[in-house]
Design a protein around this motif. Structure first.
Motif, mmCIF file in Angstrom:
data_model
loop_
_atom_site.group_PDB
_atom_site.id
_atom_site.type_symbol
_atom_site.label_atom_id
_atom_site.label_comp_id
_atom_site.label_asym_id
_atom_site.label_seq_id
_atom_site.Cartn_x
_atom_site.Cartn_y
_atom_site.Cartn_z
ATOM 1 N N TYR A 17 0.834 -1.202 0.000
ATOM 2 C CA TYR A 17 0.000 0.000 0.000
ATOM 3 C C TYR A 17 0.869 1.253 0.000
ATOM 4 C CZ TYR A 17 -3.829 3.165 1.222
ATOM 5 O OH TYR A 17 -4.750 4.179 1.215
ATOM 6 N N SER A 18 1.954 1.233 0.740
ATOM 7 C CA SER A 18 2.874 2.363 0.780
ATOM 8 C C SER A 18 3.514 2.586 -0.590
ATOM 9 C CB SER A 18 3.961 2.103 1.827
ATOM 10 O OG SER A 18 4.935 3.116 1.801
ATOM 11 N N LYS A 21 1.021 3.975 -3.358
ATOM 12 C CA LYS A 21 0.759 5.420 -3.308
ATOM 13 C C LYS A 21 1.742 6.174 -4.208
ATOM 14 C CE LYS A 21 -1.439 5.925 1.222
ATOM 15 N NZ LYS A 21 -1.337 6.518 2.569
ATOM 16 N N LYS A 22 2.990 5.730 -4.207
ATOM 17 C CA LYS A 22 4.008 6.371 -5.039
ATOM 18 C C LYS A 22 3.742 6.097 -6.514
ATOM 19 C CE LYS A 22 7.523 5.889 -1.441
ATOM 20 N NZ LYS A 22 8.795 5.223 -1.050
ATOM 21 N N SER A 24 0.766 5.221 -7.952
ATOM 22 C CA SER A 24 -0.467 5.887 -8.403
ATOM 23 C C SER A 24 -0.253 7.383 -8.579
ATOM 24 C CB SER A 24 -1.616 5.624 -7.423
ATOM 25 O OG SER A 24 -1.328 6.145 -6.138
ATOM 26 N N SER A 25 0.556 7.963 -7.716
ATOM 27 C CA SER A 25 0.869 9.395 -7.823
ATOM 28 C C SER A 25 1.641 9.683 -9.108
ATOM 29 C CB SER A 25 1.680 9.843 -6.611
ATOM 30 O OG SER A 25 2.044 11.201 -6.725
ATOM 31 N N ASP A 56 -5.178 4.182 -8.628
ATOM 32 C CA ASP A 56 -6.075 5.059 -7.882
ATOM 33 C C ASP A 56 -6.003 6.481 -8.445
ATOM 34 O OD1 ASP A 56 -7.691 6.259 -6.017
ATOM 35 O OD2 ASP A 56 -6.351 5.964 -4.303
ATOM 36 N N LYS A 80 -9.550 1.691 0.757
ATOM 37 C CA LYS A 80 -8.147 1.994 0.508
ATOM 38 C C LYS A 80 -7.945 3.039 -0.587
ATOM 39 C CE LYS A 80 -6.601 -2.648 1.877
ATOM 40 N NZ LYS A 80 -5.755 -2.250 3.018
ATOM 41 N N ILE A 82 -8.306 6.634 -2.572
ATOM 42 C CA ILE A 82 -8.441 8.074 -2.347
ATOM 43 C C ILE A 82 -9.548 8.603 -3.255
ATOM 44 C CG2 ILE A 82 -7.297 10.322 -2.506
ATOM 45 C CD1 ILE A 82 -4.620 8.808 -2.055
#
Length: 310
Positions: A17-18, A21-22, A24-25, A56, A80, A82
């Motif tokens: 998950y951590s 985030k990188k 998906s960003s 995401d 989970k 955003i």
């Protein structure tokens, strides 16, 4: 040992998950205002694909399943996300043609299927596990992919996952009539005691359509004796105590053509970072800002020992 088995999945989930985030960003920042990626997860009940978290905010994701367990998957995945509005659930089925059909509802969601398992078991001369399957059935409307996209205003998919308990070739053909997704993940049967072999037809269909089999994950009839288990006293591939046959395979196919920045982002999101890097090196139509982002990403995400060889 029991404690380790309980906490290990939670640790893996947090690490992924951590990292997601990188990823998906990165995809969001490069995709920017361009058309969102369209993803169909066909057979989404009872579990969800963690890899979807990598998209995401950069993709419209459709979770499709006629079984009520679809909403377990949808609600857990939504927690989970955003950009929750990009995730949608459709309690229905996809097939080759739009029509009504019997749906055999198992005692466990993964035992639910449109295939007449009772007829199959007679032909294969095998017994059904009635703690898993059930004689219960209901009539469900199946949509062709074309009709589904039109009815619910969904874009042609660029990523498709298919896990439909024996109906995979029908769903695959339906998808290919309207789109040639960059990635197709599909579960097939090989030596199943219930379903007939679908791997051969799926593989022949996709390779003839310009796809290559990138990777597969096997399931064995007796997992404790799976040849991938590195257990010195029980089983090792070269020194088997007993061999176990493959019953199913989870396969991921990638379209060979249409290399582009968009394909690079799709491959990154699905975990094919090395393959994305190889296309990136040859792709000339990438802005300087995006090149810097991708350069930093590849250096950080590809292990140094592998990066040196590319």
């Amino acid at each position: 040992m029991n404690l380790l088995h309980r906490i290990k999945p939670k640790i893996i989930d947090k690490v992924f998950y951590s990292r997601s985030k990188k990823i998906s960003s990165l995809i969001r920042s490069i995709l920017n205002n361009n058309k969102l990626i369209s993803i169909l997860d066909v057979g989404a009940g009872n579990r969800y694909l963690p890899v979807l978290l990598n998209f995401d905010g950069s993709a419209d994701i459709s979770l499709i399943d006629p079984h009520r367990s679809l909403f377990w998957s949808y609600n857990n995945l939504k927690k989970k996300f955003i950009f929750k509005e990009r995730l949608k659930a459709y309690q229905l089925a996809l097939g080759e043609k739009t029509k009504k059909r019997f749906f055999y509802v198992g005692k466990r969601s993964t035992g639910s299927t449109f295939v007449n398992i009772f007829k199959n078991s007679k032909k294969k001369k095998t017994n059904l596990d009635m703690n898993y399957f059930s004689k219960g059935r209901e009539i469900v409307k199946i949509f062709s992919t074309k009709d589904f996209l039109k009815k619910f205003n969904v874009q042609k998919p660029e990523i498709v996952k298919i896990d439909v308990e024996g109906l995979e070739i029908e769903v695959l053909k339906s998808v290919l009539k309207v789109s040639k997704p960059t990635i197709i993940q599909i579960e097939t049967n090989v030596n199943s005691s219930v379903y007939f072999n679908t791997f051969d037809k799926v593989h022949d269909t996709l390779t003839s359509q310009g796809y290559f089999l990138a990777t597969l994950h096997p399931s064995y009839s007796y997992s404790e004796y799976a040849s991938t288990k590195d257990k010195f006293f029980t089983n090792y591939y070269d020194y088997p105590k007993i061999r176990s046959i493959i019953t199913q395979t989870d396969n991921i196919y990638i379209l060979k053509k249409n290399n582009s920045l968009r394909k690079i982002l799709i491959l990154i999101g699905y975990g094919f970072i090395i393959e994305a890097f190889q296309i990136y090196k040859l792709e000339k139509k990438i802005d300087l800002k995006d090149k810097k982002k991708l350069n930093n990403f590849f250096k950080n995400f590809i292990p140094k020992s592998i990066f040196k060889t590319l």
